[in-house]
Scaffold this active site. Structure first.
Site: not given
Ligand code: G1P
Ligand code: ZN
Length: 544
Positions: A113-114, A126, A278, A280, A282-283, A365-366, A377
């Site tokens: 992801s990010h 995953k 981000d 991948d 999704d954000r 919120e993320s 997302k």
């Molecule tokens: C974080 C974000 C959460 C999101 C996840 C995957 O997870 O807080 O909302 O779903 O990344 O993108 P966390 O590191 O807080 O467990």
């Molecule tokens: Zn992502």
């Protein structure tokens, strides 16, 4: 084709976190590490034998090598067909779209992801189930249990598989389809949004925008949709070439890491609309001219305006937000008379609600919002939703947001992250908070009266499954909240997240600076958890 059985030894640390298994690249490169996890997917997801698997990733370092490994193992494990994004690329929402559209038996998505990419950075894997969404906990736990006792895996011997030429070709008994990673996703977006109207807005020069792909997966998607299809001016997409290390950056679309596009949205020459996505895809971060729309507000605005959007014109069935997400959307749901669900952090908890059609929109919120169109997302979807809304309402982003606050009240919001702290200290801090919970309700902290204090537990209304220990919530009688959680996606030490929210119904006070409004709550939160003495950190690593 000869199937090779390789003897292996189990690893003890392959339990998927908030979003799959995430580790350093070096760990994934350790002999058998990736293979053990992949075999555990095939061993537990038995319908993949003779079925169809979708495969792709965000293009980060090790993506191509991992795809080769997984393709060989898929062939050895009797998967009938694998649909792979060209170049091994698929954004997470596009993978979800393809899993659903072709009624496949699930998908493997390679992404952290990010998190940063590169030989010394992060990698992840995953499994998404046939509904297109991240596997639910019972599935990830079954995969984890399998990784604990695995002793062998199956693969085949073959040369490098061509990932770049579109088309079908055999790999042993398996058919490998290299597909256009963008086409199906772009078609779905066109179905949901009024492309003609958005194009008119761009063609008439009414709106200038910039989209920061952060050298990650959304580059090709955004160029195709925004520039080639919708006619946004060339150069609208910045940092649009995906790179294995994301250009050395941190592909997380927030005010800190996406500062380049944030700067383009501020000042005299600011563009009207800006966004970023981000690693991948999704954000999303949404910005107007001189305004940052918090993800919590973005979700609330979407819910309140869904009737303006083609794909949602018939109304929304309900909404959901993760627990730490601000309660802004709750107020919209109440006004619309639809259900609002509060779920634990992580997109997987929305899956059942979406499948049961209890909700249409959901978000975290993320920097994540999405809808029932896929089961992840979706960054570009959020951008297109906003573009469609701007084309219909013909008002600046700031105006739309301010009118929203006037009607529903404003939920000021901020999040403090303390990254890479000592795991023991982080756990002790949470225990220390837990021990105080029973005594807090009714007490007053710096003038704020505690209404409730608990450790959030969630009972899934669809399947009755229970998820406990999902974060500590302290709610005050004026609607403000403090939430503490430990991250489930970090790869080094622990990350403490502190989420703060304050409610302001008075329009005259809604234009104050977030940092000023939140200061008293920051002080309460820091003192209550003894953050400085327990973590040794005076300041958070990131404030969003
Ligand atoms: C974080 C974000 C959460 C999101 C996840 C995957 O997870 O807080 O909302 O779903 O990344 O993108 P966390 O590191 O807080 O467990
Ligand atoms: Zn992502």
């Amino acid at each position: 084709m000869k199937i090779i059985t390789v003897t292996t030894q189990a690893f003890s640390d392959q339990r998927p976190g908030t979003s799959g298994l995430r580790k350093k690249v070096k760990q994934f490169q350790a002999p058998h590490y990736l293979e053990n996890f992949v075999q555990s997917i095939f061993d537990t997801q038995t319908e993949l034998k003779g079925g169809t698997l979708v495969l792709g990733g965000d293009g980060r370092y090790y993506n191509r090598q991992a795809i080769q490994v997984i393709l060989r193992m898929a062939a050895a494990n009797g998967v009938a067909r694998v649909m792979v994004g060209q170049g091994g690329l698929l954004s997470t929402p596009a993978a979800s779209c393809i899993i659903r559209k072709y009624k496949t038996n699930g998908g493997i998505i390679l992404s952290a992801s990010h998190n940063p990419g590169g030989p010394d950075a992060d990698f992840g894997i995953k499994f998404n189930t046939p509904n297109g969404g991240p596997a639910a906990e019972n599935v990830t736990e079954a995969i984890f249990a399998c990784t604990r006792k695995i002793s062998e895996y199956q693969t085949i011997a073959c040369g490098e598989i061509d990932l770049d030429t579109i088309g079908a070709r055999p790999l042993g008994e398996t058919r490998v389809d290299i597909i256009d990673p963008v086409a199906d996703y772009a078609a779905l977006m066109e179905h949901l949004f009024d492309f003609r109207r958005i194009k008119q807005m761009f063609d008439s020069g009414l709106l200038r925008m910039r989209f920061d792909a952060m050298h990650a997966i959304t580059g090709p998607y955004a160029k195709h949709i925004l520039e080639d299809t919708l006619g946004a001016e060339p150069g609208t997409v910045i940092n649009g070439d995906p790179k294995e290390d994301f250009g050395g950056g941190h592909p997380d679309p927030n005010l800190v890491h996406a500062h380049e596009v944030v700067a383009l949205s501020m000042g005299h020459n600011a563009v009207d609309f800006a966004a970023a996505s981000d690693g991948d895809g999704d954000r999303s971060m949404i910005l107007g001219r001189n305004i940052f729309v918090t993800p919590s507000d973005s979700l609330a605005v979407m819910a309140a305006n869904a009737h303006h959007i083609k794909g949602y014109a018939n109304g929304i069935s309900g909404v959901a937000r993760s627990m730490p997400t601000s309660q802004a959307v709750d107020r919209v749901a109440a006004a619309l008379g639809v259900d609002c669900y509060e779920t634990p952090t992580g997109w997987k908890f929305f899956g059942n609600l979406l499948d049961a059609k209890r909700i249409t929109l959901c978000g975290e919120e993320s920097f994540g919002t999405g809808s029932d169109h896929v089961r992840e997302k979706d960054g570009l979807w959020a951008v297109l939703f906003w573009l469609n809304l701007l084309a219909v309402r013909k008002q600046p982003v700031a105006k739309i947001v301010q009118q929203h606050w006037q009607r529903f009240g404003r939920n000021f919001y901020t999040r403090y992250d303390y990254e890479g702290i000592d795991t023991g200290a982080a756990n002790d801090l949470m225990t220390h908070l837990q021990m105080q919970l029973a005594g807090l309700p009714g007490t007053t902290l710096d003038g704020y009266k505690v209404d409730y204090a608990d450790n959030f537990a969630y009972t899934d209304p669809v399947d009755g499954s229970i998820s406990e220990n999902q974060g500590i919530r302290i709610g005050f009688t004026d609607g403000s909240r403090i939430v503490y959680r430990l991250s489930g996606t970090g790869t080094k030490g622990a990350t403490l997240r502190v989420y703060l929210e304050a409610f302001e119904p008075d329009p005259k006070k809604q234009r104050r600076e977030t940092a000023t409004v939140m200061q008293p709550l920051v002080e309460i939160a820091t003192a209550l958890a003894e953050i400085v003495s327990r973590t040794g950190r005076k300041e958070p690593t990131v404030i969003t």
